[in-house]
Design a protein around this motif. Structure first.
Motif, PDB file in Angstrom:
ATOM      1  N   ASP A 187       0.672  -1.070  -0.093  1.00 47.61           N
ATOM      2  CA  ASP A 187      -0.168  -0.576  -0.055  1.00 47.61           C
ATOM      3  C   ASP A 187       0.955   1.808  -0.178  1.00 47.61           C
ATOM      4  OD1 ASP A 187      -1.961  -1.903   0.479  1.00 47.61           O
ATOM      5  OD2 ASP A 187      -2.636  -0.819   2.178  1.00 47.61           O
ATOM      6  N   ALA A 209       2.737  -7.364  -9.473  1.00 51.00           N
ATOM      7  CA  ALA A 209       1.283  -7.195 -10.683  1.00 51.00           C
ATOM      8  C   ALA A 209       0.737  -6.570  -9.541  1.00 51.00           C
ATOM      9  CB  ALA A 209       0.306  -8.460 -10.633  1.00 51.00           C
ATOM     10  N   ARG A 210       0.572  -6.435  -8.903  1.00 48.65           N
ATOM     11  CA  ARG A 210      -0.143  -5.254  -7.259  1.00 48.65           C
ATOM     12  C   ARG A 210       0.565  -4.060  -7.603  1.00 48.65           C
ATOM     13  NH1 ARG A 210      -0.915 -10.094  -4.687  1.00 48.65           N
ATOM     14  NH2 ARG A 210       1.763  -9.495  -3.534  1.00 48.65           N
ATOM     15  N   THR A 234      -2.036 -10.197 -18.796  1.00 45.13           N
ATOM     16  CA  THR A 234      -2.826 -10.692 -19.430  1.00 45.13           C
ATOM     17  C   THR A 234      -2.225 -11.427 -21.059  1.00 45.13           C
ATOM     18  OG1 THR A 234      -3.192  -8.392 -20.344  1.00 45.13           O
ATOM     19  CG2 THR A 234      -4.520  -9.208 -18.750  1.00 45.13           C
TER      20      THR A 234
ATOM     21  N   LYS C   2      -6.949  -0.235   0.484  1.00 48.19           N
ATOM     22  CA  LYS C   2      -6.478  -0.998  -0.224  1.00 48.19           C
ATOM     23  C   LYS C   2      -6.413  -0.881  -2.315  1.00 48.19           C
ATOM     24  CE  LYS C   2      -4.693  -3.703   0.948  1.00 48.19           C
ATOM     25  NZ  LYS C   2      -3.667  -3.797   1.746  1.00 48.19           N
ATOM     26  N   VAL C   3      -5.571  -0.959  -2.711  1.00 47.29           N
ATOM     27  CA  VAL C   3      -5.325  -1.032  -3.675  1.00 47.29           C
ATOM     28  C   VAL C   3      -6.427  -1.666  -5.110  1.00 47.29           C
ATOM     29  CG1 VAL C   3      -4.226  -1.034  -5.985  1.00 47.29           C
ATOM     30  CG2 VAL C   3      -2.865  -0.788  -3.948  1.00 47.29           C
ATOM     31  N   GLU C   7      -9.621  -0.219  -7.666  1.00 43.85           N
ATOM     32  CA  GLU C   7     -10.079  -0.775  -8.562  1.00 43.85           C
ATOM     33  C   GLU C   7     -11.017  -1.426  -8.349  1.00 43.85           C
ATOM     34  OE1 GLU C   7      -7.988  -1.196 -11.052  1.00 43.85           O
ATOM     35  OE2 GLU C   7      -6.854  -0.037  -9.948  1.00 43.85           O
ATOM     36  N   GLU C  63     -10.859  -8.655 -16.328  1.00 47.40           N
ATOM     37  CA  GLU C  63      -9.785  -9.553 -16.532  1.00 47.40           C
ATOM     38  C   GLU C  63      -8.650  -9.061 -15.128  1.00 47.40           C
ATOM     39  OE1 GLU C  63      -8.550  -9.781 -20.719  1.00 47.40           O
ATOM     40  OE2 GLU C  63      -6.702 -11.196 -20.433  1.00 47.40           O
ATOM     41  N   ASP C  64      -8.038  -7.907 -15.735  1.00 45.92           N
ATOM     42  CA  ASP C  64      -7.006  -6.874 -15.283  1.00 45.92           C
ATOM     43  C   ASP C  64      -7.276  -7.105 -13.898  1.00 45.92           C
ATOM     44  OD1 ASP C  64      -5.595  -6.391 -17.619  1.00 45.92           O
ATOM     45  OD2 ASP C  64      -6.483  -4.017 -17.381  1.00 45.92           O
ATOM     46  N   ALA C  67      -6.207 -10.601 -13.372  1.00 45.44           N
ATOM     47  CA  ALA C  67      -5.014 -11.320 -13.575  1.00 45.44           C
ATOM     48  C   ALA C  67      -3.744 -10.487 -12.301  1.00 45.44           C
ATOM     49  CB  ALA C  67      -4.417 -10.707 -14.844  1.00 45.44           C
ATOM     50  N   LEU C  68      -3.778  -9.268 -11.969  1.00 49.96           N
ATOM     51  CA  LEU C  68      -2.812  -7.981 -11.646  1.00 49.96           C
ATOM     52  C   LEU C  68      -3.130  -8.617 -10.024  1.00 49.96           C
ATOM     53  CD1 LEU C  68      -3.370  -5.236 -14.040  1.00 49.96           C
ATOM     54  CD2 LEU C  68      -1.136  -6.790 -13.147  1.00 49.96           C
ATOM     55  N   TYR C  69      -4.583  -8.595  -9.413  1.00 47.63           N
ATOM     56  CA  TYR C  69      -4.514  -8.442  -8.150  1.00 47.63           C
ATOM     57  C   TYR C  69      -5.210  -9.821  -7.778  1.00 47.63           C
ATOM     58  CZ  TYR C  69      -4.412  -3.397  -9.141  1.00 47.63           C
ATOM     59  OH  TYR C  69      -4.250  -2.427  -9.928  1.00 47.63           O
ATOM     60  N   ALA C  70      -5.204 -10.964  -8.485  1.00 42.19           N
ATOM     61  CA  ALA C  70      -5.840 -12.151  -7.215  1.00 42.19           C
ATOM     62  C   ALA C  70      -6.577 -12.156  -6.347  1.00 42.19           C
ATOM     63  CB  ALA C  70      -5.136 -12.676  -7.200  1.00 42.19           C
TER      64      ALA C  70
END
Lengths: 250, 295, 224
Positions: A187, A209-210, A234, C2-3, C7, C63-64, C67-70
Motif C-alpha cells: 500500500d 502485478a499489484r 494478461t 487498499k489498491v 480498483e 480480466e485485469d 490477473a493483477l490482484y488475484a
C-alpha cells in the motif's frame, strides 16, 4: 519524463557476463517491477542505479546509465551524491543499532545536516509518510531492534526517504515479512509512487502485478520483455514471459 | 526380522552412543573446572596468609623475605598502561584496515600470515628483540617505555586478529544500509560498524592485557628491575613487575625458603589482578553490547 | 484504501454507468416504439455502439483485476458477478436496439395501432421491465440481496403477459388482416421483452451470488 535511462548495458562479474545489452527507460513517478528467476540479473541491474555494485571487486560495466540525463558512471560523478538521490531498501530489514529516531536521522547526519529542528521535523514527517508514526511516536528513543520485522522495514523506508531522494530502489523488500506487513508495504508503494520513482525487484509475481505500472522480465541476464504490467500479466508478448508468470517454469 | 524392528535397534544404539558421548563431554568439562579450582585453592591456601595491607603497600625488605610488593604492583600497572597506549590504537587500526579497507586479497592474506607468525613467536624472542631495538639501538636503556613497546609488539597480533574477527561478524547489510544513504566508508565504520563491533573488540583488548600482565620473558631484558624499592620517576626508569618479581623470589632470592610465602602471595595478587581485569572486561562488554542494542 | 478496493470501486462505477446507459436505451426505444418517434429510434440504434464499447472495457477491467490482484472471497465473487452482469446488460442493450429498429421500420405516418398496444399490454410490460432494471440497479448499489430477490416476482408478471399475448395477437390479425405484419412484429417484440425479463433475473441471481454466496440458478422460479 524519463527518469532512468539505461542504454545498452553489459555487466560482468569477473568473466561472468551477468547482464547482456539491456536498454530500458523508466519514467518519473511510476513504479517498475523487475521479475525473473533467481540469478537472472534483476538485482544486479537494480544495484547499478545507485552504484552498489561498486562494492563488489572485479566487476565491469559497459554502456550507459543516465539518471535525470546525467551519466551516473561518469568520472566526475560522486557516488555519495548519487546515493542521496537514489535511496535503497534491502531484502532484510537492516535498521542500525540505534534508536528509532536516530535511524531516520542517520542519513541527514552523515550528509552534514546539523539543524536539530530540521532533523526533528524531517524524522516526524517521514515516519508519518510511511504510516509508522502512530506506532512509534511514544518510543522514538527506544532501540529500532524492538520493532517487528514489518515495522523495521517501514523504518528503513523512512530512513531512505528522510534524505529526500527522487528514486527509491527496493530489493525484494517484503521477502522476509509476513503477509500483513507485506500488504502494508505494498500500500505504501502505491502512495509513494506519486512522489518518487520506484524500482522494485521481487520474486513474488503477484506483488509485481499489484504494485507496478510497468514490469520487466529478466532471464539469464537478458531483458526478455518490458511493458505495461497489465499487458504483461494478461497478454505477454514472449512465450518465455508467459511460461514464467504462469508458473510453468522458473 | 522386519524393517521396523531393525529401526528400533538402531534407535536404541544411537541413544546409547549419545549418552556415552555426552557423558564424556560433561566429565571433561567438569574436570577442567575442577583443576582450575584446585590451582586457585592451592595458591589461596599458601598465599592467603601473607596478604595484608602492608604486603600490598610496602616495598620488599630484608632481601625480599619481608615487606611488601607495592613497587611490583605499580610497575605491572604502568606496563599494562604503557603497552595498551601503544598497542590498542595500532592494533585496532590495523584490524580495521584489514577487514574494511584492504581490497587486495593477496596483501591481506600476506599480512594475516605474518601476524599469525608473530603470535607464534616465543615471548623470550620478543624480549631479545626489544632489548636490541629499544634498549640498545634506540638507547632507551632498561625502561618502562622499552618494556611497554616490547609488550605492545607481543600483544599486537592478538588485538589485530580479534578486531578483525569482531568486524567480520558484523553483517554487510548494515554497511550497505549506511553506504546507500550516501555515507562515506569512514562514516559507516565510525557510526555503524565500530559501535557494533566494540563489545567483541574489547574482549580482545582485555585478553591482551591479561597476557601482558602475566609475561616475564619480554620484560626480563627491557625493563624489569631485580630489586627497586622506590617507584619509577619517569618512563625512562626501570620498574619492578609482578611476574618477574615472582620469578626472582622463587628462583634466585637471597633466601628462597624464607621468601616462599611472599612468592605465593605475589602469585595470588597477580591472579587477582588478571581476574579483576577479566571481570572488568565482561562488565564493559555487556555494557557496550547493551548500548549497541539500545542505540 | 487498499489498491484492490480502489480498483473494485472503479469497476463498480463503470458497471453503474453501463446500467444507466442500458436503462436509458430501453426507455428511449420504448418511447420511440409507442410514439413512432423515428429520430429517437435512430438515436438508440447509434448509441448501441457505446453499449458495446462499454462492455469491452468492463470485460478487460475484470480480466485485469483478476490477473493483477488475484481477488478472493467477496472480491472474487464480485468480479465474477460483474463479468456476467456485464454480458447480461449488453444483451439488454441489444434488445433495446432491436425494439428501436422495429420502431424505425414502422411505416411512415402510421404509428402502432393503439388497440393492439392496449390489448397486448405491451406498455405495461415495458414499464415493468424498466422497473426491473431500476430495481436490479438499486439492489446492486445498496448491496441488498433482499431487493434483488424481488425481481423474480416481477418476472412472473412478464411471463404472464407474454403467455397471453399470443392468442391476443392472433385475434388481432384475424380482425385486421391488413395489419398482419405489424401484429407479427409485435409478437416478436413481446418475445424479446420476455427474454429481457429473463436477463434481469439472471442479473438478480448474480447479485445474490456475489452478496450472499448463494447459487440461485436452475432452482425453479416458484421456489424463489
Amino acid at each position: 519524463m524519463i527518469k532512468i535511462n539505461a542504454q545498452n548495458v553489459d555487466f560482468y562479474y569477473g568473466d561472468f557476463h551477468a547482464l547482456k545489452n539491456i536498454s530500458m527507460q523508466i519514467e518519473a513517478n511510476t513504479s517498475v517491477a523487475f521479475i525473473g528467476p533467481s540469478g537472472c540479473g534483476k538485482s544486479t541491474f537494480l544495484r547499478l542505479f545507485n552504484r552498489m555494485n561498486d562494492l563488489i571487486p572485479d566487476t565491469r560495466l559497459e554502456g550507459k546509465i543516465l539518471i535525470d540525463e546525467r551519466d551516473i558512471y561518469d568520472k566526475g560523478e560522486k557516488v555519495d551524491t548519487l546515493r542521496k538521490n537514489v535511496g535503497m531498501v534491502f531484502q532484510k530489514p537492516n535498521p542500525f543499532p540505534k534508536t528509532i529516531f536516530e535511524n531516520v536521522a542517520y542519513g541527514l547526519r552523515v550528509n552534514g545536516i546539523k539543524d536539530t529542528s530540521y532533523i526533528e521535523e524531517t524524522v516526524v514527517k517521514t515516519l508519518k509518510q510511511v504510516v509508522l508514526w502512530d506506532e512509534v511516536k511514544d518510543k522514538l528513543k527506544d532501540s529500532a531492534f524492538a520493532l517487528s520485522g514489518g515495522q523495521q522495514q517501514r523504518l528503513c523506508i523512512a530512513r531512505a526517504l528522510a534524505i529526500s531522494p527522487s528514486i527509491l530502489l527496493m530489493d525484494e523488500p517484503t521477502s522476509a515479512l509476513d503477509p500483513i506487513s507485506t500488504s502494508k508495504i505494498e500500500d505504501l508503494i502505491h502512495e509513494l509512487k506519486k512522489e518518487y520513482t520506484i524500482v522494485i525487484v521481487t520474486h513474488n509475481m503477484q506483488q509485481a502485478a499489484r504494485v507496478s505500472d510497468k514490469t520487466g522480465y529478466f532471464y539469464l541476464g537478458e531483458l526478455i520483455e518490458y511493458g505495461e504490467t497489465r499487458k504483461i500479466f494478461t497478454n505477454p508478448e514472449k512465450e518465455s514471459t508467459q511460461n514464467y508468470i504462469t508458473g510453468r517454469f522458473g | 526380522m522386519t524393517p521396523v524392528q531393525k529401526v528400533g535397534n538402531i534407535d536404541a544404539n544411537k541413544r546409547m552412543s549419545q549418552k556415552v558421548a555426552f557423558g564424556f563431554f560433561t566429565f571433561f568439562s567438569y574436570l577442567v573446572v575442577a583443576i582450575l579450582f584446585v590451582i586457585l585453592g592451592f595458591i589461596i591456601l599458601k598465599g592467603g596468609s601473607v596478604i595484608s595491607w602492608d604486603f600490598l603497600t610496602k616495598a620488599p625488605e630484608e632481601g625480599m623475605t619481608a615487606g611488601g610488593i607495592f613497587p611490583a604492583i605499580v610497575g605491572t600497572f604502568y606496563l599494562i598502561l604503557g603497552s595498551s597506549i601503544i598497542s590498542f590504537p595500532i592494533g585496532i587500526m590495523s584490524g580495521i584496515y584489514m577487514n574494511e579497507y584492504a581490497t587486495n586479497g593477496k596483501i591481506v592474506r600476506f599480512i594475516r600470515v605474518m601476524t599469525n607468525n608473530l603470535s607464534g613467536v616465543p615471548s623470550v624472542v620478543f624480549g631479545l628483540f626489544g632489548m636490541s631495538l629499544f634498549v640498545n639501538a634506540l638507547g632507551w636503556g632498561d625502561s618502562i617505555i622499552a618494556g611497554s613497546f616490547t609488550l605492545a609488539l607481543m600483544s599486537l597480533p592478538l588485538i589485530i586478529r580479534t578486531t578483525e574477527e569482531a568486524l567480520k561478524s558484523i553483517d554487510d547489510s548494515f554497511r550497505h544500509g549506511s553506504l546507500a544513504l550516501g555515507a562515506t566508508k569512514l562514516q559507516t565504520i565510525r557510526r555503524v560498524v565500530l559501535p557494533m563491533a566494540f563489545p567483541n573488540i574489547i574482549t580482545g583488548l582485555i585478553l591482551s592485557i591479561g597476557r601482558v600482565s602475566g609475561e616475564t620473558a619480554p620484560i626480563l631484558f627491557t625493563v624489569a628491575a631485580y630489586f627497586l624499592p622506590q617507584l619509577p620517576g619517569s618512563i625512562f626508569d626501570q620498574c619492578m613487575a609482578l611476574p618477574y618479581h615472582l620469578y626472582v623470589i622463587s628462583t634466585s632470592g637471597t633466601d628462597i625458603e624464607a621468601s616462599r610465602g611472599m612468592a605465593y602471595g605475589t602469585a595470588l595478587v597477580l591472579i587477582a589482578i588478571v581476574l579483576l581485569v577479566n571481570l572488568l572486561a565482561n562488565a564493559l562488554r555487556s555494557y557496550f553490547a547493551k548500548k549497541v542494542k539500545m542505540g | 484504501m487498499k489498491v484492490i478496493e480502489q480498483e473494485i470501486t472503479l469497476l463498480k462505477n463503470s458497471i453503474s454507468e453501463m446500467w444507466n446507459l442500458v436503462h436509458q436505451q430501453l426507455y428511449n426505444a420504448g418511447e420511440a416504439m409507442l410514439t413512432g418517434d423515428k429520430e429517437l429510434a435512430y438515436k438508440v440504434i447509434s448509441r448501441e455502439r457505446r453499449v458495446n464499447a462499454f462492455e469491452l472495457k468492463i470485460d478487460s477491467d475484470c480480466e485485469d483485476i483478476i490477473a493483477l490482484y488475484a481477488p478472493v472471497a467477496i472480491d472474487l465473487r464480485f468480479v465474477l458477478a460483474m463479468y456476467k452482469i456485464n454480458t447480461n446488460l449488453e444483451r439488454l442493450g441489444d434488445f433495446a436496439e432491436s425494439i428501436a429498429r422495429f420502431a424505425g421500420n414502422l411505416p411512415e405516418g402510421e404509428p402502432l395501432d393503439p388497440e393492439l398496444v392496449k390489448a397486448t399490454r405491451v406498455e405495461e410490460m415495458l414499464k415493468e421491465l424498466l422497473d426491473m432494471i431500476s430495481l436490479t440497479q438499486e439492489a446492486f448499489e445498496k448491496e441488498s440481496s433482499e431487493i434483488a430477490s424481488r425481481i423474480f416476482l416481477k418476472d412472473n408478471l412478464i411471463d404472464e403477459i407474454n403467455h397471453n399475448s399470443t392468442p391476443i395477437i392472433a385475434q388481432y390479425i384475424e380482425a385486421h388482416p391488413s395489419s398482419a405484419l405489424a401484429g407479427l412484429y409485435m409478437a416478436g417484440v413481446i418475445r424479446k421483452m420476455e427474454r429481457f425479463g429473463d436477463h434481469c433475473t439472471n442479473i438478480a441471481e448474480e447479485l445474490i451470488f456475489y452478496l450472499d454466496a448463494k447459487v440461485m440458478k436452475h432452482m425453479g422460479k416458484t421456489e424463489k
